[in-house]
Design a protein around this motif. Structure first.
Motif, short mmCIF file in Angstrom:
data_model
loop_
_atom_site.label_atom_id
_atom_site.label_comp_id
_atom_site.label_asym_id
_atom_site.label_seq_id
_atom_site.Cartn_x
_atom_site.Cartn_y
_atom_site.Cartn_z
N LYS A 251 -3.00 3.89 2.67
CA LYS A 251 -1.61 3.53 2.96
C LYS A 251 -0.67 3.96 1.83
O LYS A 251 0.46 4.37 2.08
CB LYS A 251 -1.51 2.03 3.22
CG LYS A 251 -2.18 1.61 4.52
CD LYS A 251 -1.88 0.18 4.87
CE LYS A 251 -2.60 -0.23 6.16
NZ LYS A 251 -2.16 0.58 7.32
N ASP A 254 0.14 7.43 2.36
CA ASP A 254 0.73 7.72 3.67
C ASP A 254 -0.17 8.63 4.51
O ASP A 254 0.27 9.66 5.03
CB ASP A 254 2.12 8.34 3.51
CG ASP A 254 3.05 7.94 4.65
OD1 ASP A 254 2.79 6.91 5.29
OD2 ASP A 254 4.03 8.67 4.90
N GLU A 299 -7.62 -3.47 7.29
CA GLU A 299 -6.28 -3.38 6.73
C GLU A 299 -6.08 -4.37 5.58
O GLU A 299 -5.45 -4.04 4.57
CB GLU A 299 -5.23 -3.63 7.83
CG GLU A 299 -5.03 -2.45 8.76
CD GLU A 299 -6.20 -2.24 9.71
OE1 GLU A 299 -6.96 -3.21 9.96
OE2 GLU A 299 -6.38 -1.12 10.21
#
Length: 397
Positions: A251, A254, A299
């Motif tokens: 993350k 990106d 996540e």
């Protein structure tokens, strides 16, 4: 679950109340391996009552960020439930932590189902269905004095990733999409991988065979694990790169992770493992840890790992060129540096250079700061005090 990507819901960040928020107090709260836990957690403070009052328990972990975080989550929950907790996290390699649990030198840690099935139990072929793999590991490991509690959906396995910038052009979602692109436009598919992943049948060659893709040899670039992330994110030399699904850099840089829609890579779901004699004595451990595992997703792991391995590196110029894996690289060998995560090989601490004492001090300061802020957040959101229900004694176990 397979390595499918789940969208991060707002509640993932804000709903980690009670024991889970408490557990986000990362390593670095005055904790030292082999010493009592020293932190701001007091018995009964998590709204769990003190069902472990009088218990003396030892938590352990392997020596990479994610597993250390998970091990200390367990320790903080045990302490909040009234136990005296000895911290033995950060043991070198998988085998040392595994043997500590098996022999009763430690009571609890988080382990990975793929590591249990392949590395410890010696099976050459993983089980595609994650629930069935967990059930098989749980049943087979009973004879070794190891009890597996229900697994999380946190799946730390291999994947391929592409930068969002490049994916705006190609719109890749799955590895089957990559296979289609290799047929339509072979020159477009360049990939950065580690040497080991490039040569093993359970790495790139096996993936190509499973998906019917053929990547030109000149389009395969071999490099250190950590460099892969940078190359995929910031250069045009690699359209795709080998990544680890719980890495915080996904993350931060990106990246889009491509779905392994044929389930080629093994599942490495994290689950608490308990020394069986300890679990028989304190079956309430299941009720304490089940809510934590239920909230641990890929996540969430990315977020936690990023706090140490991305934010820590940024603030202290932490010079880590690789991240980590969850098991020893060779079956029975905890010291080998690298290897693919299936069929008897998993990675641990790949490509990670030694840090200087100054860098370690800076990173520990960051971890202590994170710990304090997380404890404060937990105190604001903890539920009303209620004792957990006894663990079910059914076929689930």
């Amino acid at each position: 679950m397979g390595p499918q990507r789940r969208r991060r819901a707002t509640g993932v960040r804000t709903g980690l109340a009670g024991a889970v928020v408490l557990a986000l107090a990362l390593s670095g709260c005055g904790l030292k391996s082999g010493s009592p836990m020293v932190d701001d957690v007091v018995p009964g403070s998590a709204g769990l009552g003190t069902p472990l009052d009088g218990a003396s328990l030892t938590v352990t972990s392997k020596n990479f960020s994610e597993n250390i975080i998970l091990g200390q989550m367990i320790g903080l929950i045990f302490k909040a439930a009234g136990a005296e907790v000895l911290d033995r996290t950060n043991l070198p390699g998988s085998i040392s932590a595994r043997e500590a649990i098996r022999q009763g030198d430690a009571d609890a840690m988080y382990e990975y189902t793929g590591t249990g099935w392949i590395t410890y139990l010696g099976h050459a072929k993983p089980i595609t269905d994650p629930q069935k793999q967990w059930e098989a590991v749980r049943a087979a490991d009973r004879k070794n004095g190891v009890t597996w509690l229900p697994q999380s959906t946190l799946n730390n396995t291999y994947a391929l990733a592409i930068s969002k910038k490049n994916n705006a052009k190609y719109h890749l979602k799955t590895l089957s999409d990559v296979a289609a692109l290799t047929k339509k436009n072979p020159s477009a598919v360049t990939i950065c991988v580690e040497n080991e992943f490039a040569s093993r049948n359970d790495g790139l060659p096996g993936m190509e065979k499973a998906y019917g893709m053929s990547i030109p040899g000149g389009n395969i670039k071999k490099m250190d694990a950590g460099i892969v992330y940078t190359q995929v994110s910031k250069s045009n030399s690699c359209l795709l790169g080998e990544v680890f699904t719980t890495d915080g850099r996904i993350k931060a840089m990106d990246l889009d992770v491509l779905q392994d829609n044929k389930h080629f890579f093994p599942n490495y779901n994290a689950a608490p493992v308990i020394h069986t004699a300890t679990f028989d004595k304190y079956p309430v451990i299941a009720a304490l840890l089940d809510p934590l595992s239920a909230r641990l997703t890929t996540e969430v792991a990315q977020q936690l790992n990023a706090k140490v391995d991305v934010e820590g590196r940024t603030r202290t110029r932490w010079p880590r060129t690789g991240w980590s894996r969850r098991g020893s690289s060779r079956r029975g060998d905890a010291s080998s540096r690298s290897g693919a995560p299936g069929r008897g090989r998993v990675r641990e601490g790949a490509g990670r250079p030694a840090a200087s004492s100054k860098e370690l001090v800076a990173k520990n300061r960051l971890q202590r700061s994170l710990c304090n802020s997380m404890v404060e957040a937990w105190q604001r959101t903890r539920p009303a005090a209620t004792a957990p229900r006894p663990a079910p004694r059914s076929s689930t176990w």
